[in-house]
Design an enzyme around this catalytic site. Structure first.
Site, PDB file in Angstrom:
ATOM      1  N   TYR A 229       0.811  -1.210   0.000  1.00 31.36           N
ATOM      2  CA  TYR A 229       0.000   0.000   0.000  1.00 31.36           C
ATOM      3  C   TYR A 229       0.855   1.277   0.000  1.00 31.36           C
ATOM      4  CZ  TYR A 229      -4.011   2.984   0.907  1.00 31.36           C
ATOM      5  OH  TYR A 229      -4.976   3.950   0.804  1.00 31.36           O
TER       6      TYR A 229
ATOM      7  N   CYS B  58       2.505  -1.671   6.519  1.00 31.97           N
ATOM      8  CA  CYS B  58       2.349  -0.458   7.311  1.00 31.97           C
ATOM      9  C   CYS B  58       0.895  -0.013   7.328  1.00 31.97           C
ATOM     10  CB  CYS B  58       3.217   0.637   6.694  1.00 31.97           C
ATOM     11  SG  CYS B  58       3.061   2.234   7.490  1.00 31.97           S
TER      12      CYS B  58
ATOM     13  N   HIS C 192     -10.783   2.975  11.578  1.00 33.28           N
ATOM     14  CA  HIS C 192     -10.340   1.923  10.666  1.00 33.28           C
ATOM     15  C   HIS C 192      -8.944   1.407  11.023  1.00 33.28           C
ATOM     16  CE1 HIS C 192     -10.182  -0.239   6.845  1.00 33.28           C
ATOM     17  NE2 HIS C 192      -8.997   0.291   6.642  1.00 33.28           N
TER      18      HIS C 192
ATOM     19  N   ARG D 149      10.710   4.370  10.740  1.00 30.02           N
ATOM     20  CA  ARG D 149      10.658   3.027  11.329  1.00 30.02           C
ATOM     21  C   ARG D 149      10.962   1.936  10.307  1.00 30.02           C
ATOM     22  NH1 ARG D 149       5.747   1.547  14.407  1.00 30.02           N
ATOM     23  NH2 ARG D 149       7.162   0.233  15.558  1.00 30.02           N
TER      24      ARG D 149
END
Length: 133
Positions: A10, A64, A72, A111
């Site tokens: 994504y 992620c 959501h 990260r």
């Protein structure tokens, strides 16, 4: 040893960094036999792992989720992590959780970066540790 990496695409740059860190860690430990399966989002990761559970010794779940303005984020994150946990326990196979949950894209990029937080590499290290036990 056969390892399957299931990665959600994504966020392409974040996914690329997570995958890079994971593969680097596997190769450092001499693991060359791995398969990468790409999916659209993290919610698809558990079903793909379930389909491949018998043909691999371990799995890496990479992806992620970035918090938005609706609940959501929480629903998808909790459902996915719970499903991965159940698969791991039920099939007695390690599934490294390299799914990062972040408050914003900047945090996610940091990260996922193999030169900074390297969450992909950490997930790979986790499964390698379990396989050694």
């Amino acid at each position: 040893m056969k390892i399957c990496i299931v990665i959600a695409n994504y966020y392409p740059q974040i996914s690329k960094d997570l995958l890079s860190g994971a593969i680097k860690k596997l190769k450092k430990k001499g693991i060359k036999n791995y398969k990468v399966i790409h999916v659209n989002g993290i919610f698809e990761i558990p079903v793909v792992i379930s389909r491949n559970i018998k043909s691999h010794e371990a799995f890496l779940a990479l992806g992620c989720v970035i918090k938005g303005k609706t609940p959501h984020f929480e629903f998808i994150s909790v459902a996915t992590i719970n499903a991965l946990s159940q698969l791991s326990i039920n099939h007695k196979k390690p599934i490294g959780n390299g799914i990062i949950t972040c408050l914003n894209k900047k945090q996610a990029l940091e990260r996922s970066d193999p030169k900074k937080k390297d969450k992909g590499g950490e997930a790979a290290k986790a499964i390698l540790t379990v396989l050694e036990v």
